[in-house]
Design a protein around this motif. Structure first.
Motif, PDB file in Angstrom:
ATOM      1  N   ALA A 117      47.105  35.682  41.478  1.00  9.27           N
ATOM      2  CA  ALA A 117      47.391  36.888  42.261  1.00  9.27           C
ATOM      3  C   ALA A 117      46.112  37.665  42.549  1.00  9.27           C
ATOM      4  N   PRO A 118      45.211  37.098  43.405  1.00 11.21           N
ATOM      5  CA  PRO A 118      43.909  37.730  43.627  1.00 11.21           C
ATOM      6  C   PRO A 118      44.025  39.166  44.154  1.00 11.21           C
ATOM      7  N   LEU A 119      43.068  40.003  43.754  1.00 13.95           N
ATOM      8  CA  LEU A 119      42.998  41.368  44.288  1.00 13.95           C
ATOM      9  C   LEU A 119      42.623  41.297  45.763  1.00 13.95           C
ATOM     10  N   GLY A 120      42.914  42.320  46.529  1.00 14.27           N
ATOM     11  CA  GLY A 120      42.473  42.380  47.923  1.00 14.27           C
ATOM     12  C   GLY A 120      40.953  42.496  47.995  1.00 14.27           C
ATOM     13  N   SER A 121      40.390  42.127  49.151  1.00 17.94           N
ATOM     14  CA  SER A 121      38.929  42.126  49.274  1.00 17.94           C
ATOM     15  C   SER A 121      38.346  43.535  49.165  1.00 17.94           C
ATOM     16  N   ALA A 122      39.085  44.571  49.564  1.00 18.37           N
ATOM     17  CA  ALA A 122      38.552  45.938  49.451  1.00 18.37           C
ATOM     18  C   ALA A 122      38.334  46.291  47.979  1.00 18.37           C
ATOM     19  N   LYS A 123      39.248  45.879  47.123  1.00 14.42           N
ATOM     20  CA  LYS A 123      39.097  46.183  45.691  1.00 14.42           C
ATOM     21  C   LYS A 123      37.922  45.397  45.103  1.00 14.42           C
ATOM     22  N   ILE A 124      37.816  44.117  45.473  1.00 14.09           N
ATOM     23  CA  ILE A 124      36.708  43.311  44.953  1.00 14.09           C
ATOM     24  C   ILE A 124      35.373  43.891  45.446  1.00 14.09           C
TER      25      ILE A 124
END
Ligand code: HEC
Length: 138
Positions: A117-124
């Motif tokens: 369940a990868p985090l969204g790119s904005a969070k990364i």
């Protein structure tokens, strides 16, 4: 009919691109409590990422991966601390490319976190920006 629909969709795409072009790209990509990447503090990361998506596994007396990410413990277990899963430090200040935390969030050369369940790119991106600004305990 199909042509009209195609035209309408194209127009929508163009409009949304224009809307995001005035140097506010990061704001366009934000959602769900995200903080703009350039301003993210460690406290933001703790509350919007670790508390929300990690501590179910990374807390308690036997945290997954030997890593406790609960509030108060996370910073001391991450910054300048060797990882178990690689030769990298979990967080290498000023160097997100060399930080194992980023590898697991992106799932590159590391098990993806959170698993499946990868985090969204904005969070990364906000985690990377915090590291590249020096990974302060702010
Ligand atoms: C469903 C349980 C689970 C969740 C949720 C989870 N992890 Fe993990 N994590 C693990 C397991 C298990 C490992 C050990 C590596 C492996 O076996 O895949 C691990 C390993 C890690 C490691 C490597 C530690 C080391 O020193 O090698 C990091 C960093 C990490 N997780 C960060 C996170 C972050 C950040 C989140 C939230 C965004 C997260 N994890 C969410 C289960 C989880």
């Amino acid at each position: 009919m199909k042509r009209k629909l195609f035209f309408f969709i194209t127009l929508l795409i163009i409009l949304s691109a224009v809307n995001c072009s005035d140097n506010i790209i990061s704001e366009c990509e934000l959602c769900c409590g995200d903080v703009p990447a350039g301003k993210t503090t460690f406290a933001d990361i703790q509350s919007t990422i670790f508390n929300a998506a990690c501590i179910a596994c990374h807390s308690g007396s036997l945290p997954s991966g030997g890593l406790n990410l609960s509030a108060g413990a996370a910073y001391g277990n991450l910054v300048n601390v060797a990882s178990n899963g690689s030769a990298l430090k979990r967080v290498e200040p000023f160097n997100s490319d060399a930080s194992y935390l980023v590898k697991v969030l992106e799932g590159t050369d590391a098990p993806l976190m959170p698993p499946g369940a990868p985090l969204g790119s904005a969070k990364i991106d906000s985690v990377k920006a915090w590291i590249d600004r020096g990974a302060a305990n702010d």
